[in-house]
Design a protein around this motif. Structure first.
Motif, PDB file in Angstrom:
ATOM      1  N   ILE A 367     -25.706  -1.338   2.987  1.00 56.50           N
ATOM      2  CA  ILE A 367     -26.257  -1.389   1.854  1.00 56.50           C
ATOM      3  C   ILE A 367     -26.940   0.292   1.609  1.00 56.50           C
ATOM      4  CG2 ILE A 367     -28.524  -2.013   0.681  1.00 56.50           C
ATOM      5  CD1 ILE A 367     -28.101  -4.978   1.583  1.00 56.50           C
ATOM      6  N   SER A 374     -23.930  -3.094  -4.834  1.00 55.99           N
ATOM      7  CA  SER A 374     -25.699  -3.509  -5.130  1.00 55.99           C
ATOM      8  C   SER A 374     -25.318  -4.953  -5.975  1.00 55.99           C
ATOM      9  CB  SER A 374     -26.242  -2.433  -5.559  1.00 55.99           C
ATOM     10  OG  SER A 374     -27.700  -3.000  -5.247  1.00 55.99           O
ATOM     11  N   GLU A 380     -31.289  -7.840  -0.685  1.00 55.92           N
ATOM     12  CA  GLU A 380     -31.766  -6.074  -1.435  1.00 55.92           C
ATOM     13  C   GLU A 380     -32.962  -5.735  -1.705  1.00 55.92           C
ATOM     14  OE1 GLU A 380     -27.611  -4.788  -3.577  1.00 55.92           O
ATOM     15  OE2 GLU A 380     -27.646  -6.192  -3.157  1.00 55.92           O
ATOM     16  N   SER A 384     -34.321  -3.488   0.062  1.00 49.39           N
ATOM     17  CA  SER A 384     -33.956  -1.516  -0.180  1.00 49.39           C
ATOM     18  C   SER A 384     -34.637  -0.900  -1.663  1.00 49.39           C
ATOM     19  CB  SER A 384     -32.978  -2.108  -1.365  1.00 49.39           C
ATOM     20  OG  SER A 384     -31.612  -1.747  -0.321  1.00 49.39           O
TER      21      SER A 384
END
Length: 404
Positions: A367, A374, A380, A384
């Motif tokens: 990622i 994504s 995530e 992220s």
């Protein structure tokens, strides 16, 4: 590309004496000018020229050899290389925030370098002051084909002599292969299992200390009874050094084989950054951590990846790779270190803790570099920084809205 080869030397008695003189003289020159540079800095701290340079110490070496004629028995370039090593140590101290150079002690880290006039013929290596050559074993044909040798470094370890030959080859490092999610692997390092790979492969911890611990303890106990300065004490120190050398060689061989296998198999390798220094503060696991030598393995893996044109991706040490479910992305905040099986309360996944972490490490790394598209998954969100994404918040609100 600059590379190196290490061979074991078998000097005769006269050559051993001359090698020991080289070790001692290079150590003496290093320590002498370390003291001179410190003394000069103390007395000239506020002057325009506050420290001695390499050229200054090189000129002073000429006068020192007149004061100590036995220095003429030593290869002059080896003495100059000691000054070069000292100068580099001071540069690192001033510019790279490392420790102040320390005085060298006899019997610890014995070495000297020879930068020029080196020749290899058959199974003998020739350099200044050793005109008859020193016999060595291993790779005679390969080493005899080397044309340009940059330098050699002679070392002594546990009573044995070694020569590291640094030379240049025309081959260049291969181009990096493209980042690939298909042929990628996440690696979770641990103590119970040395490494767990995301495909489910577990590499057991060989436990080198346990294999030699009884022998080392016995030698240490015998050494404590020997009188300081006696011949028997020196003999026992040498025996103990050989056991530790055997332990070091076993570790290096293991790290080399595992890192080579991983680098050849996968194009993209993802590994986490561990706070080894902080982990060593825990006295319950410090001995086991020292045995597995994570830092050494990581260094070898990075070098092998460069050699084979593979990619290395590192993820942060604070990424919750162990607490996230690799299937649904749920974070299990109450996970304990003693929990070796991961049970997900949301999707019901039951998986080995280390295997789960390795799969998360792989996904987090992919990622980060954009190799995985994504899709705004909970995974995530955790890794992220998507907490503030308006689109994600709206989609979550739609999912959580009650059915009318």
């Amino acid at each position: 590309m600059i590379t190196a080869a290490k061979v074991k030397l078998y000097p005769n008695e006269r050559q051993k004496i001359l090698l020991e003189k080289h070790f001692g003289s290079c150590r003496f020159v290093y320590n002498y000018f370390l003291a001179k540079r410190d003394e000069y800095y103390i007395t000239h701290r506020d002057a325009e020229k506050s420290s001695l340079s390499y050229l200054d110490t090189q000129n002073m070496l000429i006068e020192l050899k007149k004061e100590y004629p036995w220095l003429y028995e030593i290869n002059s370039q080896s003495l100059q290389m000691s000054l070069r090593f000292l100068d580099n140590a001071f540069k690192n101290f001033f510019h790279k925030n490392t420790e102040h150079p320390k005085f060298k002690k006899k019997g610890i880290n014995e070495y000297f370098a020879v930068p020029q006039h080196i020749k290899i013929q058959g199974n003998r290596i020739y350099f200044p002051k050793f005109s008859e050559g020193i016999y060595f074993k291993g790779s005679e044909k390969k080493l005899s084909e080397i044309k340009d040798i940059n330098e050699i470094v002679i070392t002594k370890d546990s009573g044995y002599y070694y020569c590291s030959i640094i030379y240049e080859i025309p081959e260049e490092l291969p181009e990096k292969k493209p980042l690939s999610a298909e042929n990628s692997v996440g690696i979770d390092l641990g103590i119970e299992k040395f490494a767990t790979l995301s495909p489910g492969i577990a590499i057991e911890n060989p436990g080198f200390i346990k294999k030699l611990e009884k022998r080392i303890k016995k030698l240490q106990k015998q050494l404590s009874r020997k009188q300081n300065g006696s011949k028997n004490r020196r003999k026992h120190i040498l025996k103990l050094q050989k056991e530790y050398m055997k332990l070091r060689n076993m570790r290096e061989d293991f790290d080399d084989k595992i890192s080579t296998a991983i680098a050849k198999q996968y194009d993209t390798i993802i590994i986490e950054d561990l706070n080894v220094k902080g982990m060593m503060q825990n006295h319950h696991i410090s001995k086991s951590l020292n045995d597995v030598s994570f830092y050494s393995f990581k260094q070898r893996l990075e070098w092998k990846a460069e050699k084979y044109g593979k990619n290395i991706i590192g993820i942060g040490r604070f990424d919750p790779s162990s607490k996230i479910c690799s299937s649904c992305g749920n974070i299990k905040h109450d996970l304990k270190l003693s929990d070796r099986i991961y049970h997900c309360d949301v999707c019901g996944l039951i998986i080995d803790r280390d295997h789960n972490a390795s799969k998360n490490i792989r996904k987090i790394g992919l990622i980060r570099v954009g190799s995985v598209r994504s899709e705004f998954t909970p995974m995530e969100i955790a890794t992220s920084g998507l907490y503030g994404c308006p689109e994600r918040q709206r989609s979550l609100r739609r999912k959580e809205a009650p059915m009318l």
